[in-house]
Design a protein around this motif. Structure first.
Motif, PDB file in Angstrom:
ATOM      1  N   PHE A   1      -0.487  10.162  -7.191  1.00  0.00           N
ATOM      2  CA  PHE A   1      -0.347  10.630  -5.807  1.00  0.00           C
ATOM      3  C   PHE A   1      -1.695  11.052  -5.232  1.00  0.00           C
ATOM      4  O   PHE A   1      -2.629  11.373  -5.964  1.00  0.00           O
ATOM      5  N   LEU A   2      -1.751  10.987  -3.904  1.00  0.00           N
ATOM      6  CA  LEU A   2      -2.965  11.359  -3.153  1.00  0.00           C
ATOM      7  C   LEU A   2      -2.694  12.643  -2.389  1.00  0.00           C
ATOM      8  O   LEU A   2      -1.573  12.863  -1.927  1.00  0.00           O
ATOM      9  N   THR A   3      -3.722  13.451  -2.238  1.00  0.00           N
ATOM     10  CA  THR A   3      -3.507  14.763  -1.616  1.00  0.00           C
ATOM     11  C   THR A   3      -4.596  15.118  -0.603  1.00  0.00           C
ATOM     12  O   THR A   3      -5.756  14.744  -0.758  1.00  0.00           O
ATOM     13  N   LYS A   4      -4.165  15.882   0.403  1.00  0.00           N
ATOM     14  CA  LYS A   4      -5.131  16.583   1.255  1.00  0.00           C
ATOM     15  C   LYS A   4      -5.000  18.067   0.957  1.00  0.00           C
ATOM     16  O   LYS A   4      -3.880  18.585   0.804  1.00  0.00           O
ATOM     17  N   PHE A   5      -6.152  18.731   0.903  1.00  0.00           N
ATOM     18  CA  PHE A   5      -6.164  20.157   0.550  1.00  0.00           C
ATOM     19  C   PHE A   5      -6.427  21.024   1.788  1.00  0.00           C
ATOM     20  O   PHE A   5      -6.938  20.544   2.805  1.00  0.00           O
ATOM     21  N   ALA A  47       7.101   9.209  -2.929  1.00  0.00           N
ATOM     22  CA  ALA A  47       7.288   7.906  -3.559  1.00  0.00           C
ATOM     23  C   ALA A  47       8.644   7.310  -3.212  1.00  0.00           C
ATOM     24  O   ALA A  47       8.781   6.094  -3.021  1.00  0.00           O
ATOM     25  N   LYS A  48       9.632   8.171  -3.107  1.00  0.00           N
ATOM     26  CA  LYS A  48      10.991   7.693  -2.863  1.00  0.00           C
ATOM     27  C   LYS A  48      11.191   7.285  -1.401  1.00  0.00           C
ATOM     28  O   LYS A  48      11.772   6.250  -1.100  1.00  0.00           O
ATOM     29  N   GLU A  49      10.677   8.125  -0.487  1.00  0.00           N
ATOM     30  CA  GLU A  49      10.921   7.879   0.938  1.00  0.00           C
ATOM     31  C   GLU A  49       9.808   7.070   1.584  1.00  0.00           C
ATOM     32  O   GLU A  49       9.849   6.790   2.781  1.00  0.00           O
ATOM     33  N   LYS A  50       8.806   6.728   0.818  1.00  0.00           N
ATOM     34  CA  LYS A  50       7.714   5.875   1.294  1.00  0.00           C
ATOM     35  C   LYS A  50       7.047   6.410   2.558  1.00  0.00           C
ATOM     36  O   LYS A  50       6.740   5.671   3.497  1.00  0.00           O
ATOM     37  N   ILE A  99       0.872  -1.172   0.000  1.00  0.00           N
ATOM     38  CA  ILE A  99       0.000   0.000   0.000  1.00  0.00           C
ATOM     39  C   ILE A  99       0.910   1.223   0.000  1.00  0.00           C
ATOM     40  O   ILE A  99       1.704   1.403   0.927  1.00  0.00           O
ATOM     41  N   CYS A 100       0.801   2.044  -1.032  1.00  0.00           N
ATOM     42  CA  CYS A 100       1.738   3.155  -1.226  1.00  0.00           C
ATOM     43  C   CYS A 100       1.087   4.502  -0.948  1.00  0.00           C
ATOM     44  O   CYS A 100       1.390   5.498  -1.620  1.00  0.00           O
ATOM     45  N   GLY A 101       0.195   4.517   0.007  1.00  0.00           N
ATOM     46  CA  GLY A 101      -0.477   5.766   0.340  1.00  0.00           C
ATOM     47  C   GLY A 101      -1.946   5.507   0.568  1.00  0.00           C
ATOM     48  O   GLY A 101      -2.510   4.578  -0.018  1.00  0.00           O
ATOM     49  N   GLY A 127       0.705   9.771  -0.229  1.00  0.00           N
ATOM     50  CA  GLY A 127       1.012   8.540  -0.950  1.00  0.00           C
ATOM     51  C   GLY A 127       1.339   8.872  -2.382  1.00  0.00           C
ATOM     52  O   GLY A 127       0.829   9.849  -2.931  1.00  0.00           O
ATOM     53  N   ALA A 128       2.218   8.059  -2.965  1.00  0.00           N
ATOM     54  CA  ALA A 128       2.600   8.291  -4.361  1.00  0.00           C
ATOM     55  C   ALA A 128       3.256   7.043  -4.923  1.00  0.00           C
ATOM     56  O   ALA A 128       3.857   6.258  -4.183  1.00  0.00           O
TER      57      ALA A 128
END
Lengths: 396, 396, 396, 396
Positions: D254-258, D384-387, A208-210, D210-211
């Protein structure tokens, strides 16, 4: 003379209606190798199971499920209660050696899900979870297409199940309480699309990546008095001015990596204005792609990248062609649509085939399958909470 | 204790399946004021009515319709035989004072249609023709919208019912023989859209301003031996190399002027490649427009010309909202589709309401209504044959 | 050094804008074998042709078309005036030996159309009518598919061109006056779909089997003072309370039999609420079908009845693939749409190819072609008036 | 006499075509307060800028951009080179006090983006990034609707930009090399949808939850010799059998919160089979929702949850109504579509308005805006890189 199996249904409500209908219709439209008998329906006294039995064709009514699931007369127990009440009758039925069917999500907690799967395995009884979207002919056909290699290597999976009934005016029904429902849109909707895409695409989540776990409406008006909550999806009016806490999610999104290198996204929502029941997936492979949306459940969108380039495009397959599309030949001629309830009847048919030792039309979800799906949902919640990626191996 | 009415069904086949299902499902999903009892099904011996009765829940089977329709035990006679066999049992049932339901088109000839309508009138018995597309919730809602004035003055009606099952490989079933079927696509398909648009738009044809009556495939392979022809829509394979004449149309188009000044076009076709069951209408009014296509039967397209101009457009109404769309609240929650067969159950419910002296959800088509529709179809055939416009008044 | 041709444009207005743009853009996106020079634009003094020339890149302006079309400097005359003013400059230009392009419909009367076609033939000059929908890439590709036999034998043609701008508030512009416009929706819209379907399907009308000619709004407010009427499609406001008679149709429908046995229907309408510019056709053949709707002009719907039955369906071809779809490679990459005006530029390119002695990308409509289309329109009007079927041979 | 501004374009290729067209068309369809003069185009010698200038109407050609951007004759510098070559001419132009336009993404690195934004601010010159999807009339209208409160509170944003041109046969063009392109689908496609949704929804990202950063095809065939790579999107054939490493992503999600509590998801992909140019967003608010898909760029889907419940549904707005939809009145009548290139012309018009001190039709993206968008893209890559989840504040 044909073989029969006596069915006991535990629970009533909205799902009881779908299941009663399925058990009574299956022998009219299919020729099951075992004929189901609507033997007994269980309900709480306040639910008046006798009247319910009368209306839906059950021969008997009971208010004592513990006795019922053990009854030697019963061969198959079908559980349609709210999520928190799945495990007790399921475990009792399995212990008594009954074939056991259960509504989804398999349980309110991962512990219950694991225990149910183990019980079925140890007692070696057939178990089935009503992931009925597998039995939409368009989805079943998508499964067959992917399995036949028509999409090539799977690269992308996008799944979302969007509804919009849960605005701030909807009161605090059982669906908003964690103790009763286990979770909100996540267990209600993500459970379906997680199972459906695992099934259709044939790939497994590794990481799960996010994830986002969001409750938009944090307080809702309490319901008072005796209210039949089982059937409430929107529209109910609270008879109180007191507010209570919503303890489940309104929306959960998560990103996934699969074991074959594919990547995916999932979303469940209850305030996605304009989406009534948009159970959707898109799968992109190297040779082709598929899209499905339950709001147009008779259609499957297919892109075949091997056609001559000038005529490539998304083809809207009307999945009502009996010679090709699973289950359809038992219903109506081409272009004469079936609806939501038929997915239950289609599943009842396959359950009866398996009970008789035959192969189902397409594979069914066992308790073990449903437990695997539940692990994915749990991993997403951990990700959202701990703000880090989660390997599925971490969740047992 | 609830009132009941004993139903006798004359015929089996494809339509018998729809009707048997409707009579058995109606009391589960609706609360009809009179409960239908599936008393007796009639079939020819070769059709094995006893087995049919067993499968579909009829208490008795009969091979003698003449006695059956007069039986004092029977309250309602439902006719589902091929078109040429509608009039005899209908007239007998009416003479015996039974409530009489009949499949469409009401008859194979205009004479029969007129006689049946007159008989029902003279004997003062309730009569109903299964124009079931009125009972698609989207269509029923369209009717209510037009009636409420939402479209303003009606200017244009376009209707077409396109199928594609009748390529040259389909053998010479009863559907291609005038004696048995009365007509081809005209009676099978134009009958539906003529009734449906008269119903929804509330306007009446005054003149046929052109028509084409076309048979593309003039000879088809004969069927031999005993063949159940009633259910054949495409796919059948002839077991002979002998050819016989097709004596019905493949496609009929006609243009109409209506009594309110509107103009219209109608088309039925069986070789319209790519159209499986495209029962379609578009109605344009001064205030708005509606479109419907049975291949997406849960949807109604609505254009409201009174909205602010920037947001005007075709709105896809998912007609599954119980609080608004007729019949839906008895089925499933919003976004959970129903299918083809439900239109029969919806109609059975309304027939039972009328039998009990209540108003139907939306108006039903009587034999008189069906006869009026038949006059329009007849006028179109005269126009095509005589190559001149035909006033409806010319056709009685 | 490349060859050039000097263009004179007769008229301005809405169409002048499209044509000016086409002549100036064609050499940027294509490599025409002859380079067009925007030499002179004609307009009436009140139209201020000098300012128009400045804005659109014409080198000169003129208020004397009679001199202009004979000028030895001019090689190509392009006519964009209202319909009644097509024939005079066209005949003069042809007489002077110029290449002649003309907006559609070719003329306000059949006599004019015939005379123009004969003049072009007798003087042996290339003539072209701007039936620009042939040059929508999706339509051009449909033409190529039919020609390659992909549809098999053509059985059905359905064409309609529906607009909704002409409600009762629109004043009495030139478009509603027979003397100026020749006809209403019939010449404006049916001309397009008649040409387009003749072109794509490659079949010819033999008989008109019915027609309706309807004017819904019989009186409209007169315009007063100097008004640029050429550009008015809806939205204009009359500055008077005086009403005048509408002398053209609002809507014309007709049915056709074709020389290959196919049958068809045509409809033009200006009050088809909800349809902005729905230039539509559907063609059904024995092997496949095509559908097009200009409101989604980059899409072509294709049904291939030769695919495996399970995956048959309507495919939405996004006709933006340069390697396959005509004209596209000169514009933008796949998925980057072009619009209405590009059809004019595509045609300008083909006109220049023909002028240089090359083959056009796809065939162009000559004055002779446009005259043939005009005969069909005339036959439909006779049918509606005399209330009888009309063989095309009756109309010369 | 009207004011003019001399434009210098730095670069040619695919984007140069769009920009040249925009600068030459804008004064024909709009009335800009400052008239652009296509003064000089820069290209490398191998690109033959003189021929390019001739074809596209530039008065001069140059192979020395450093001198060009400082030339006192030039008022506006427009940069259309590959991403890695944006910063040098931009900074030089800004230093010289020129109005500066730049293709997107603003730069190949966040450092460059930040530096460019700072330079524009410090030198107080107008700067613009060609986020042209803001200028699709449907998108511009969506912006106006959200701003007017028509959607209520924004809850969900879903955006994806899916293409499918990059299968394994596409060779190693500059788009697959990090040094030249900066990134793959992320900078090419996510940049667009990130800007577009920030613009339309008016909310800002606070956290990346997440990404996934995925390269499906890790090695591609090298190109050799002199190849014009700027225009290659798919279809190119390598002339070598040597393989090189792909150093950019194929797909980023990627997932975002606004900042307002809304949640969102973003996805860019180049192997999403069947999607040619599916630049898509869906925005759900408490009062309504909007959907857009560039493959049907003239349409906007709108759900108004305040309409009577029976007629609620997704409305397909054909955004071609000049009185309502931005930019449209300058093009063609209702229902006559515009295409991809018009978005550039629309933007050129607004740039000229701002240069003249006027308000643009809708807001433009400055270098500062584009830098903010770039921060979001960078944060997704870190995630994505640093998980782990990344707050936008971490990225400067």
């Amino acid at each position: 003379m044909s073989k029969t199996i006596n069915v006991a249904m535990i629970g009533q409500g909205f799902m009881g209606k779908s299941h009663s209908n399925a058990w009574s219709q299956v022998a009219k439209f299919f020729d099951p190798p075992v004929m189901p008998v609507l033997h007994t329906v269980f309900g709480q006294e306040a639910e008046n199971p006798a009247a319910y039995a009368q209306k839906w064709g059950w021969r008997n009514a009971s208010t004592d499920w513990e006795t019922l699931v053990k009854s030697p007369e019963i061969g198959l127990v079908d559980i349609v209660t709210p999520n928190f009440m799945h495990a007790p009758p399921a475990k009792a039925a399995i212990a008594a050696g009954k074939v056991c069917c259960c509504e989804k999500p398999i349980a309110g907690t991962l512990d219950d899900a694991r225990a149910m799967a183990q019980a079925a395995k140890e007692n070696n009884v057939p178990s089935f979870v009503w992931f009925i979207y597998r039995r939409v002919p368009a989805v079943a056909y998508a499964y067959e297409m992917v399995k036949a290699g028509e999409l090539g290597e799977i690269l992308h999976i996008r799944a979302s199940y969007l509804q919009d009934w849960a605005d701030e005016n909807v009161p605090l029904t059982w669906r908003f309480e964690k103790e009763l429902a286990g979770s909100g849109a996540h267990g209600d909707l993500n459970a379906h699309i997680t199972d459906m895409t695992r099934f259709v695409a044939g790939v497994e989540v590794e990481e799960i990546c996010g994830a986002i776990n969001k409750t938009f409406v944090e307080k809702r008006k309490k319901l008072t008095g005796l209210v039949d909550q089982t059937n409430i999806i929107g529209g109910a009016t609270a008879d109180t001015s007191e507010y209570g806490d919503v303890t489940v999610d309104d929306s959960v999104l998560f990103l996934t990596k699969f074991n074959n290198g594919a990547i995916g996204s999932y979303e469940a929502a209850r305030q996605a204005t304009g989406n009534k029941n948009r159970n959707f997936f898109e799968i992109n492979g190297t040779k082709g792609s598929l899209k499905f949306n339950f709001e147009r459940m008779s259609e499957l969108e297919y892109y075949d990248a091997r056609r001559p380039s000038g005529v490539q495009g998304w083809t809207t397959i009307l999945a009502t062609h009996g010679a090709d599309h699973p289950y359809v030949k038992n219903w109506w001629p081409d272009g004469h649509l079936i609806g939501y309830e038929h997915t239950f009847t289609n599943m009842a048919y396959d359950v009866l085939k398996v009970v008789a030792g035959e192969e189902p039309t397409i594979p069914l979800a066992s308790f073990e399958d449903a437990y695997q799906t539940q692990r994915i949902l749990e991993a997403a919640l951990i990700c959202a909470k701990e703000k880090r990626f989660v390997k599925l191996d971490e969740v047992k």
